[in-house]
Design a protein around this motif. Sequence first.
Motif, PDB file in Angstrom:
ATOM      1  N   PHE A   1       0.869  -1.176   0.000  1.00  0.00           N
ATOM      2  CA  PHE A   1       0.000   0.000   0.000  1.00  0.00           C
ATOM      3  C   PHE A   1       0.902   1.221   0.000  1.00  0.00           C
ATOM      4  CE2 PHE A   1      -2.658   3.296   1.855  1.00  0.00           C
ATOM      5  CZ  PHE A   1      -3.928   3.039   1.342  1.00  0.00           C
ATOM      6  N   ARG A   2       0.727   2.078  -0.999  1.00  0.00           N
ATOM      7  CA  ARG A   2       1.539   3.297  -1.082  1.00  0.00           C
ATOM      8  C   ARG A   2       0.712   4.493  -0.622  1.00  0.00           C
ATOM      9  NH1 ARG A   2       5.677   4.677  -5.825  1.00  0.00           N
ATOM     10  NH2 ARG A   2       6.926   3.412  -4.390  1.00  0.00           N
ATOM     11  N   LEU A   3       1.165   5.116   0.449  1.00  0.00           N
ATOM     12  CA  LEU A   3       0.493   6.273   1.038  1.00  0.00           C
ATOM     13  C   LEU A   3       1.346   7.513   0.808  1.00  0.00           C
ATOM     14  CD1 LEU A   3      -1.738   7.503   2.870  1.00  0.00           C
ATOM     15  CD2 LEU A   3      -0.328   6.843   4.841  1.00  0.00           C
ATOM     16  N   ALA A   4       0.782   8.528   0.174  1.00  0.00           N
ATOM     17  CA  ALA A   4       1.463   9.807   0.004  1.00  0.00           C
ATOM     18  C   ALA A   4       1.002  10.765   1.098  1.00  0.00           C
ATOM     19  CB  ALA A   4       1.173  10.397  -1.376  1.00  0.00           C
ATOM     20  N   HIS A   5       1.897  11.654   1.497  1.00  0.00           N
ATOM     21  CA  HIS A   5       1.632  12.565   2.616  1.00  0.00           C
ATOM     22  C   HIS A   5       2.081  13.977   2.247  1.00  0.00           C
ATOM     23  CE1 HIS A   5       3.117  14.052   6.806  1.00  0.00           C
ATOM     24  NE2 HIS A   5       1.891  14.512   6.571  1.00  0.00           N
ATOM     25  N   LEU A   6       1.113  14.892   2.201  1.00  0.00           N
ATOM     26  CA  LEU A   6       1.346  16.321   1.974  1.00  0.00           C
ATOM     27  C   LEU A   6       0.924  17.097   3.216  1.00  0.00           C
ATOM     28  CD1 LEU A   6      -0.287  17.114  -1.495  1.00  0.00           C
ATOM     29  CD2 LEU A   6       2.152  17.137  -1.029  1.00  0.00           C
ATOM     30  N   SER A   7       1.538  18.258   3.417  1.00  0.00           N
ATOM     31  CA  SER A   7       1.097  19.083   4.536  1.00  0.00           C
ATOM     32  C   SER A   7       1.413  20.547   4.281  1.00  0.00           C
ATOM     33  CB  SER A   7       1.778  18.632   5.839  1.00  0.00           C
ATOM     34  OG  SER A   7       1.071  19.130   6.960  1.00  0.00           O
ATOM     35  N   ASP A   8       0.703  21.420   5.009  1.00  0.00           N
ATOM     36  CA  ASP A   8       0.983  22.853   5.040  1.00  0.00           C
ATOM     37  C   ASP A   8       1.071  23.443   3.637  1.00  0.00           C
ATOM     38  OD1 ASP A   8       1.659  23.477   8.102  1.00  0.00           O
ATOM     39  OD2 ASP A   8       2.392  21.480   7.576  1.00  0.00           O
ATOM     40  N   VAL A   9      -0.052  23.345   2.945  1.00  0.00           N
ATOM     41  CA  VAL A   9      -0.143  23.819   1.564  1.00  0.00           C
ATOM     42  C   VAL A   9      -0.212  25.344   1.506  1.00  0.00           C
ATOM     43  CG1 VAL A   9      -1.581  23.729  -0.496  1.00  0.00           C
ATOM     44  CG2 VAL A   9      -1.234  21.662   0.864  1.00  0.00           C
TER      45      VAL A   9
ATOM     46  N   ARG B   1      -8.790   1.236   4.046  1.00  0.00           N
ATOM     47  CA  ARG B   1      -8.459   1.055   2.633  1.00  0.00           C
ATOM     48  C   ARG B   1      -7.512  -0.136   2.533  1.00  0.00           C
ATOM     49  NH1 ARG B   1     -12.094   3.898   3.034  1.00  0.00           N
ATOM     50  NH2 ARG B   1     -12.458   5.989   2.163  1.00  0.00           N
ATOM     51  N   GLY B   2      -7.999  -1.218   1.962  1.00  0.00           N
ATOM     52  CA  GLY B   2      -7.193  -2.433   1.926  1.00  0.00           C
ATOM     53  C   GLY B   2      -6.936  -2.918   3.340  1.00  0.00           C
ATOM     54  N   GLN B   3      -5.658  -3.079   3.693  1.00  0.00           N
ATOM     55  CA  GLN B   3      -5.285  -3.527   5.028  1.00  0.00           C
ATOM     56  C   GLN B   3      -4.795  -2.379   5.912  1.00  0.00           C
ATOM     57  OE1 GLN B   3      -3.210  -7.256   3.049  1.00  0.00           O
ATOM     58  NE2 GLN B   3      -3.180  -7.496   5.256  1.00  0.00           N
ATOM     59  N   VAL B   4      -5.155  -1.147   5.520  1.00  0.00           N
ATOM     60  CA  VAL B   4      -4.695   0.044   6.231  1.00  0.00           C
ATOM     61  C   VAL B   4      -5.883   0.810   6.798  1.00  0.00           C
ATOM     62  CG1 VAL B   4      -3.470   2.241   5.995  1.00  0.00           C
ATOM     63  CG2 VAL B   4      -2.645   0.217   4.774  1.00  0.00           C
TER      64      VAL B   4
ATOM     65  N   ILE C   1       3.909   0.498   2.503  1.00  0.00           N
ATOM     66  CA  ILE C   1       3.515  -0.318   3.650  1.00  0.00           C
ATOM     67  C   ILE C   1       3.190  -1.725   3.177  1.00  0.00           C
ATOM     68  CG2 ILE C   1       1.813  -0.555   5.502  1.00  0.00           C
ATOM     69  CD1 ILE C   1       1.320   2.549   5.113  1.00  0.00           C
ATOM     70  N   SER C   2       3.684  -2.719   3.912  1.00  0.00           N
ATOM     71  CA  SER C   2       3.361  -4.104   3.593  1.00  0.00           C
ATOM     72  C   SER C   2       3.531  -4.945   4.852  1.00  0.00           C
ATOM     73  CB  SER C   2       4.259  -4.625   2.457  1.00  0.00           C
ATOM     74  OG  SER C   2       5.614  -4.623   2.863  1.00  0.00           O
ATOM     75  N   GLY C   3       3.386  -6.254   4.734  1.00  0.00           N
ATOM     76  CA  GLY C   3       3.618  -7.141   5.865  1.00  0.00           C
ATOM     77  C   GLY C   3       2.347  -7.640   6.511  1.00  0.00           C
ATOM     78  N   GLU C   4       2.449  -7.929   7.800  1.00  0.00           N
ATOM     79  CA  GLU C   4       1.326  -8.467   8.557  1.00  0.00           C
ATOM     80  C   GLU C   4       1.531  -8.098  10.021  1.00  0.00           C
ATOM     81  OE1 GLU C   4       3.347 -12.897   9.060  1.00  0.00           O
ATOM     82  OE2 GLU C   4       1.561 -12.641   7.828  1.00  0.00           O
ATOM     83  N   VAL C   5       0.520  -8.343  10.833  1.00  0.00           N
ATOM     84  CA  VAL C   5       0.578  -8.005  12.252  1.00  0.00           C
ATOM     85  C   VAL C   5       1.836  -8.622  12.882  1.00  0.00           C
ATOM     86  CG1 VAL C   5      -0.568  -8.205  14.487  1.00  0.00           C
ATOM     87  CG2 VAL C   5      -1.922  -7.848  12.414  1.00  0.00           C
ATOM     88  N   GLY C   6       2.604  -7.778  13.555  1.00  0.00           N
ATOM     89  CA  GLY C   6       3.834  -8.232  14.188  1.00  0.00           C
ATOM     90  C   GLY C   6       5.027  -8.211  13.273  1.00  0.00           C
ATOM     91  N   ALA C   7       4.810  -7.995  11.981  1.00  0.00           N
ATOM     92  CA  ALA C   7       5.920  -7.972  11.022  1.00  0.00           C
ATOM     93  C   ALA C   7       5.630  -6.981   9.902  1.00  0.00           C
ATOM     94  CB  ALA C   7       6.164  -9.365  10.448  1.00  0.00           C
ATOM     95  N   TRP C   8       5.149  -5.791  10.287  1.00  0.00           N
ATOM     96  CA  TRP C   8       4.888  -4.760   9.288  1.00  0.00           C
ATOM     97  C   TRP C   8       6.205  -4.241   8.731  1.00  0.00           C
ATOM     98  CZ3 TRP C   8       0.093  -4.959   7.977  1.00  0.00           C
ATOM     99  CH2 TRP C   8      -0.929  -5.137   8.925  1.00  0.00           C
ATOM    100  N   ALA C   9       6.187  -3.860   7.460  1.00  0.00           N
ATOM    101  CA  ALA C   9       7.337  -3.227   6.822  1.00  0.00           C
ATOM    102  C   ALA C   9       6.911  -1.862   6.306  1.00  0.00           C
ATOM    103  CB  ALA C   9       7.864  -4.090   5.676  1.00  0.00           C
TER     104      ALA C   9
END
Length: 320
Positions: A14-22, A151-154, A279-287
């Motif tokens: 899962f690819r999450l983009a993050h913007l702030s303070d526009v 959204r998905g696993q997030v 973001i990827s992985g599973e509970v206890g082993a997130w990457a």
Amino acid sequence: MERQASVSYKGWMFRLAHLSDVHLGPLPDVTYRELVSKRMVGYVNWHRNRRRVLTEGVLGAIVADMQASQPDHLAVTGDLVNLALDAEIELARIWLETLGKPGDVSVVPGNHDAYVPGAFDKTCRVWGPWMTGDGASPPTDRKGFPYMRVRGQVALIGVSTARATAPFMASGFFREDQSHRLGRMLDDAAKRGLFRVVMLHHPPVRGAVPQHKRLFGIGTFQATMQKHGAELVLHGHSHLPTLYWIGGRGRPVPVVGAAAAGQSPGDSKPAAQYNLLDISGEVGAWAIRLTRRGLTGAAMPPSDLMSIDLTPEARLVERT
């Protein structure tokens, strides 16, 4: 640009983009009546400082590069506007429509979005589709926060720290009532085996910003993380690409800040940037892999500025 699968673990990413303070500009026409408030200070500050360093062209380059990275979702952590004028709030709504469908973009308000009394509720009404939890009604005031979207696993959980403050103050507030609601959402997401992302505007870390800009309730927020846990916290406000760690339930939680998305090169603060979090992985082993992309010069397109693994085992000191 081709999407880079920099993290792929257990069969999904899962690819999450993050913007702030526009801080969208330029300012619309302002009446004298609108300036009889804290807005007078902000109006002067805009014309003396922000007008020079927060530019539409820079923001356009950042957004175009971000969209080319093909994120699955976009988090915007506040300060879309400057003085919370009605025309600014409406302009920000139009800008949000260019970013993506409301279901694909999650917003939390910043202190500039609640600049004067009454502005916060207007912001909620106009930007509500981008701040609505799954199966919930759009927020009408601060009681509508936090909200949660899956959204998905997030799980994306939006917290509000925005509130109108006195002139020369830019403080945020996180109180017990919101803490209780946040805790319930974190527990629910954990039971469902979801990766939990908490979004807020003010950094929930002591010393991250000057005293007049600090978050009241840092201890409460960190206690909530300690009790309920989370995998990632995103914030803005400082206009700095920072990385902190706070205690979580059994594992430290990375707290990621972002440079202002409209900041021109050549100022004391870093030029415009945004974050990509794979973001990827599973509970206890997130990457988690954090990549910062942004400007290095006035004529240069955005490029990779750094990349780092955000796992407790790979904790590094980030130099920005």
